[in-house]
Design a protein around this motif. Structure first.
Motif, PDB file in Angstrom:
ATOM      1  N   GLU A  96       0.822  -1.209   0.000  1.00  0.00           N
ATOM      2  CA  GLU A  96       0.000   0.000   0.000  1.00  0.00           C
ATOM      3  C   GLU A  96       0.859   1.263   0.000  1.00  0.00           C
ATOM      4  O   GLU A  96       0.550   2.243  -0.702  1.00  0.00           O
ATOM      5  CB  GLU A  96      -0.944  -0.004   1.209  1.00  0.00           C
ATOM      6  CG  GLU A  96      -2.067  -1.037   1.137  1.00  0.00           C
ATOM      7  CD  GLU A  96      -1.615  -2.453   1.464  1.00  0.00           C
ATOM      8  OE1 GLU A  96      -2.444  -3.386   1.318  1.00  0.00           O
ATOM      9  OE2 GLU A  96      -0.445  -2.648   1.870  1.00  0.00           O
ATOM     10  N   VAL A  97       1.933   1.261   0.772  1.00  0.00           N
ATOM     11  CA  VAL A  97       2.797   2.440   0.823  1.00  0.00           C
ATOM     12  C   VAL A  97       3.549   2.614  -0.485  1.00  0.00           C
ATOM     13  O   VAL A  97       3.683   3.736  -1.001  1.00  0.00           O
ATOM     14  CB  VAL A  97       3.768   2.364   2.022  1.00  0.00           C
ATOM     15  CG1 VAL A  97       4.881   3.402   1.902  1.00  0.00           C
ATOM     16  CG2 VAL A  97       2.996   2.576   3.318  1.00  0.00           C
ATOM     17  N   TRP A 100       1.077   3.990  -2.913  1.00  0.00           N
ATOM     18  CA  TRP A 100       0.737   5.377  -2.546  1.00  0.00           C
ATOM     19  C   TRP A 100       1.823   6.330  -3.027  1.00  0.00           C
ATOM     20  O   TRP A 100       1.540   7.384  -3.608  1.00  0.00           O
ATOM     21  CB  TRP A 100       0.572   5.476  -1.035  1.00  0.00           C
ATOM     22  CG  TRP A 100       0.173   6.836  -0.546  1.00  0.00           C
ATOM     23  CD1 TRP A 100      -1.081   7.355  -0.473  1.00  0.00           C
ATOM     24  CD2 TRP A 100       1.062   7.869  -0.056  1.00  0.00           C
ATOM     25  NE1 TRP A 100      -1.038   8.634   0.032  1.00  0.00           N
ATOM     26  CE2 TRP A 100       0.253   8.971   0.297  1.00  0.00           C
ATOM     27  CE3 TRP A 100       2.435   7.945   0.121  1.00  0.00           C
ATOM     28  CZ2 TRP A 100       0.798  10.154   0.826  1.00  0.00           C
ATOM     29  CZ3 TRP A 100       2.986   9.116   0.638  1.00  0.00           C
ATOM     30  CH2 TRP A 100       2.166  10.199   0.983  1.00  0.00           C
ATOM     31  N   LEU A 101       3.079   5.967  -2.804  1.00  0.00           N
ATOM     32  CA  LEU A 101       4.180   6.816  -3.228  1.00  0.00           C
ATOM     33  C   LEU A 101       4.269   6.881  -4.753  1.00  0.00           C
ATOM     34  O   LEU A 101       4.446   7.962  -5.329  1.00  0.00           O
ATOM     35  CB  LEU A 101       5.494   6.289  -2.659  1.00  0.00           C
ATOM     36  CG  LEU A 101       5.674   6.445  -1.147  1.00  0.00           C
ATOM     37  CD1 LEU A 101       6.857   5.607  -0.667  1.00  0.00           C
ATOM     38  CD2 LEU A 101       5.880   7.907  -0.780  1.00  0.00           C
ATOM     39  N   ARG A 124       2.025   9.283  -6.457  1.00  0.00           N
ATOM     40  CA  ARG A 124       2.334  10.704  -6.275  1.00  0.00           C
ATOM     41  C   ARG A 124       3.567  11.130  -7.046  1.00  0.00           C
ATOM     42  O   ARG A 124       4.165  12.162  -6.766  1.00  0.00           O
ATOM     43  CB  ARG A 124       2.487  11.011  -4.783  1.00  0.00           C
ATOM     44  CG  ARG A 124       1.129  11.190  -4.133  1.00  0.00           C
ATOM     45  CD  ARG A 124       1.093  10.801  -2.673  1.00  0.00           C
ATOM     46  NE  ARG A 124      -0.278  10.935  -2.186  1.00  0.00           N
ATOM     47  CZ  ARG A 124      -1.241  10.045  -2.404  1.00  0.00           C
ATOM     48  NH1 ARG A 124      -0.991   8.964  -3.112  1.00  0.00           N
ATOM     49  NH2 ARG A 124      -2.452  10.240  -1.928  1.00  0.00           N
ATOM     50  N   TYR A 152       3.871   0.302   8.687  1.00  0.00           N
ATOM     51  CA  TYR A 152       3.946   1.002   7.410  1.00  0.00           C
ATOM     52  C   TYR A 152       2.978   2.175   7.327  1.00  0.00           C
ATOM     53  O   TYR A 152       3.252   3.167   6.639  1.00  0.00           O
ATOM     54  CB  TYR A 152       3.705   0.034   6.248  1.00  0.00           C
ATOM     55  CG  TYR A 152       4.990  -0.395   5.588  1.00  0.00           C
ATOM     56  CD1 TYR A 152       5.734   0.497   4.816  1.00  0.00           C
ATOM     57  CD2 TYR A 152       5.482  -1.694   5.731  1.00  0.00           C
ATOM     58  CE1 TYR A 152       6.927   0.109   4.212  1.00  0.00           C
ATOM     59  CE2 TYR A 152       6.676  -2.087   5.140  1.00  0.00           C
ATOM     60  CZ  TYR A 152       7.391  -1.177   4.382  1.00  0.00           C
ATOM     61  OH  TYR A 152       8.576  -1.552   3.793  1.00  0.00           O
ATOM     62  N   GLU A 153       1.861   2.081   8.018  1.00  0.00           N
ATOM     63  CA  GLU A 153       0.884   3.164   7.934  1.00  0.00           C
ATOM     64  C   GLU A 153       1.441   4.485   8.462  1.00  0.00           C
ATOM     65  O   GLU A 153       0.902   5.561   8.159  1.00  0.00           O
ATOM     66  CB  GLU A 153      -0.382   2.787   8.702  1.00  0.00           C
ATOM     67  CG  GLU A 153      -0.182   2.600  10.195  1.00  0.00           C
ATOM     68  CD  GLU A 153      -1.418   2.058  10.882  1.00  0.00           C
ATOM     69  OE1 GLU A 153      -1.524   2.241  12.104  1.00  0.00           O
ATOM     70  OE2 GLU A 153      -2.267   1.473  10.206  1.00  0.00           O
ATOM     71  N   PRO A 161       3.850   7.461   5.436  1.00  0.00           N
ATOM     72  CA  PRO A 161       3.476   8.682   4.695  1.00  0.00           C
ATOM     73  C   PRO A 161       3.534   9.943   5.548  1.00  0.00           C
ATOM     74  O   PRO A 161       4.050  10.971   5.093  1.00  0.00           O
ATOM     75  CB  PRO A 161       2.042   8.376   4.228  1.00  0.00           C
ATOM     76  CG  PRO A 161       2.002   6.889   4.103  1.00  0.00           C
ATOM     77  CD  PRO A 161       2.829   6.402   5.262  1.00  0.00           C
ATOM     78  N   LEU A 162       3.054   9.877   6.766  1.00  0.00           N
ATOM     79  CA  LEU A 162       3.058  11.063   7.620  1.00  0.00           C
ATOM     80  C   LEU A 162       4.492  11.470   7.969  1.00  0.00           C
ATOM     81  O   LEU A 162       4.823  12.665   7.983  1.00  0.00           O
ATOM     82  CB  LEU A 162       2.266  10.785   8.907  1.00  0.00           C
ATOM     83  CG  LEU A 162       2.073  11.977   9.861  1.00  0.00           C
ATOM     84  CD1 LEU A 162       1.329  13.096   9.154  1.00  0.00           C
ATOM     85  CD2 LEU A 162       1.312  11.541  11.106  1.00  0.00           C
ATOM     86  N   LEU A 190       7.180  10.911   6.166  1.00  0.00           N
ATOM     87  CA  LEU A 190       7.771  11.506   4.962  1.00  0.00           C
ATOM     88  C   LEU A 190       7.315  12.944   4.756  1.00  0.00           C
ATOM     89  O   LEU A 190       8.131  13.820   4.447  1.00  0.00           O
ATOM     90  CB  LEU A 190       7.404  10.663   3.731  1.00  0.00           C
ATOM     91  CG  LEU A 190       8.097   9.308   3.602  1.00  0.00           C
ATOM     92  CD1 LEU A 190       7.491   8.519   2.451  1.00  0.00           C
ATOM     93  CD2 LEU A 190       9.595   9.476   3.393  1.00  0.00           C
ATOM     94  N   LYS A 191       6.042  13.191   4.949  1.00  0.00           N
ATOM     95  CA  LYS A 191       5.535  14.554   4.795  1.00  0.00           C
ATOM     96  C   LYS A 191       6.224  15.497   5.774  1.00  0.00           C
ATOM     97  O   LYS A 191       6.592  16.620   5.431  1.00  0.00           O
ATOM     98  CB  LYS A 191       4.023  14.572   5.016  1.00  0.00           C
ATOM     99  CG  LYS A 191       3.225  13.915   3.896  1.00  0.00           C
ATOM    100  CD  LYS A 191       1.731  13.885   4.245  1.00  0.00           C
ATOM    101  CE  LYS A 191       0.922  13.167   3.171  1.00  0.00           C
ATOM    102  NZ  LYS A 191      -0.513  13.078   3.540  1.00  0.00           N
TER     103      LYS A 191
END
Length: 219
Positions: free
Chosen positions: A93-94, A97-98, A101, A206-207, A210-211, A213-214
């Protein structure tokens, strides 16, 4: 261009049972006692010659034979029914997701090119990675060459690059290359060891990636 580089074993895929089995077979083929499981997992991430040197000694004359025996055992294990190097929960999923983008993705691993391409093809993710750097292409971790070559391949700057891995070798490689490092707690080095290598963040699932990285890229 932003670039996220993943380690493979212990970060994307759980291959510990396969690695330990092949290491045991390699030592047994030369009539030598196998290292403890913990010792074998502690060297995951190094290229094979460096891994065997760490488990024996740098001047051990059996290292080339151990390397070839390990490669043979690994190939044989992959042919067996039920062979599996499963993705960790949330990894797919990650990665998707990446990729969605338009962030460049890479792999930096002690595996061979052939090995990492087999496992990523099996999971249908090979085409998500713009650059794959392996023990075939660069000095062993923690030398920064794998990251430097990955950045050059996609045109990324150090400040736009993040290394995600489960070992101190990954964290130290990231620091040597001047990029951010995210440690993951589900792999083969203990979180306490990772923290001593000063990751910019340590995640437990893994969830969380994303946060984190942001936050890194905002900073």
């Amino acid at each position: 261009m932003k670039l996220v580089i993943f380690d493979c074993d212990g970060t994307l895929v759980d291959s510990q049972h396969l690695i330990v089995a092949c290491m045991n077979e390699a030592f047994a083929s030369l009539g030598r006692p196998a290292p403890a499981r913990e010792a074998t997992l502690s060297i995951v991430g190094l290229s094979l010659a460096e891994a065997f040197a760490a488990l024996t000694s740098a001047d051990d004359t059996d290292i080339p034979m151990l390397v070839e025996a390990y490669k043979g055992a690994f190939h044989a294990q992959r042919q067996k029914p039920g062979h599996a190097e499963p993705l960790y929960e949330g990894a797919r999923e990650v990665v998707e997701w990446l990729a969605g983008r338009e962030i460049a993705l890479g792999i930096a691993t002690g595996k061979s090119q052939r090995g990492v391409r087999i496992v990523m093809t099996h999971h249908g993710l090979l085409d998500r990675f713009s650059t794959i750097q392996t023990a075939d292409d660069a000095p062993s971790k923690p030398h920064p060459a794998m990251i430097e070559q990955a950045m050059a391949a996609v045109g990324a700057r150090p400040e736009d690059t993040v290394m995600i891995g489960d070992t101190t070798y990954d964290m130290d490689m990231a620091h040597a290359a001047g990029v951010a490092a995210i440690g993951v707690s589900w792999g083969y080095h203990a979180p306490q060891a990772l923290l001593r290598s000063r990751p910019h963040a340590l995640v437990g699932a893994y969830e969380e990636v994303p946060l984190v990285l942001k936050g890194l890229w905002r900073a």
